[in-house]
Motif scaffolding. Structure first.
Motif, PDB file in Angstrom:
ATOM      1  N   SER A  23       0.832  -1.210   0.000  1.00 18.56           N
ATOM      2  CA  SER A  23       0.000   0.000   0.000  1.00 18.56           C
ATOM      3  C   SER A  23       0.865   1.259   0.000  1.00 18.56           C
ATOM      4  O   SER A  23       0.566   2.237  -0.692  1.00 18.56           O
ATOM      5  N   ALA A  24       1.961   1.232   0.790  1.00 15.55           N
ATOM      6  CA  ALA A  24       2.860   2.384   0.845  1.00 15.55           C
ATOM      7  C   ALA A  24       3.527   2.589  -0.517  1.00 15.55           C
ATOM      8  O   ALA A  24       3.646   3.728  -0.998  1.00 15.55           O
ATOM      9  N   GLU A  27       0.967   3.956  -2.903  1.00 23.06           N
ATOM     10  CA  GLU A  27       0.719   5.376  -2.637  1.00 23.06           C
ATOM     11  C   GLU A  27       1.868   6.229  -3.185  1.00 23.06           C
ATOM     12  O   GLU A  27       1.629   7.282  -3.784  1.00 23.06           O
ATOM     13  N   ARG A  30       1.396   6.367  -6.881  1.00 27.62           N
ATOM     14  CA  ARG A  30       0.300   7.278  -7.225  1.00 27.62           C
ATOM     15  C   ARG A  30       0.774   8.731  -7.160  1.00 27.62           C
ATOM     16  O   ARG A  30       0.430   9.551  -8.016  1.00 27.62           O
ATOM     17  N   GLU A  31       1.574   9.058  -6.141  1.00 28.53           N
ATOM     18  CA  GLU A  31       2.111  10.416  -6.009  1.00 28.53           C
ATOM     19  C   GLU A  31       3.030  10.734  -7.185  1.00 28.53           C
ATOM     20  O   GLU A  31       2.955  11.816  -7.760  1.00 28.53           O
TER      21      GLU A  31
END
Length: 153
Positions: A23-24, A27, A30-31
């Motif tokens: 998940s990290a 994320e 995604r950034e």
């Protein structure tokens, strides 16, 4: 259960830890995607501005060369009389014809003086010598319009 075996709680804890790591990473990706998308949008806008500028510049008419300053007529009144004769004439003239138009006696001295003045006016671009001894007002040249030259045969 032995020491090498994993308990259900340990497996679940490892899976939960792995899920948090994934998940990290997701994320962070995604950034990065958000930042890259913003940068891509900036580049697309810049490229479109360049295309519009190029299209605008190509649509502009070609700049016309600035007209050269008008040649200055010498101060002597004879030059003004000569230009008046050529302004009234509709064909090229010789020095003798200019003398006659100016009501000067047709004498060799007068013809030679007028011929010298005609040559000075031709040197300044006020008149054109189309052939030796034959003078006329120069025709205005439009851009790209070159004088006619007969082909050699």
């Amino acid at each position: 259960m032995t020491g090498g075996e994993l308990t259900l709680g340990a497996v679940l804890a490892r899976l939960e830890e792995r899920e948090r790591e994934i998940s990290a990473q997701a994320e962070a990706m995604r950034e990065q995607i958000t930042q890259l998308t913003a940068r891509l949008d900036e580049l697309d806008r810049a490229a479109e501005e360049v295309r519009i500028t190029r299209k605008t510049l190509l649509g502009l008419p070609d700049p016309q060369p600035s007209a050269p300053p008008a040649p200055k007529l010498p101060d002597h009144p004879a030059y003004q009389q000569i230009t008046a004769v050529f302004n009234a004439a509709d064909h090229p003239l010789r020095a003798r014809q200019v003398c006659e138009a100016m009501d000067l006696p047709v004498a060799p001295n007068n013809i030679n003086n007028v011929r010298l003045k005609l040559k000075r006016l031709a040197d300044r671009g006020i008149l054109a010598e189309t052939e030796p001894g034959l003078f006329t007002r120069p025709r205005p040249q439009s851009p790209g319009n070159q004088p006619y030259r007969a082909r050699a045969r």
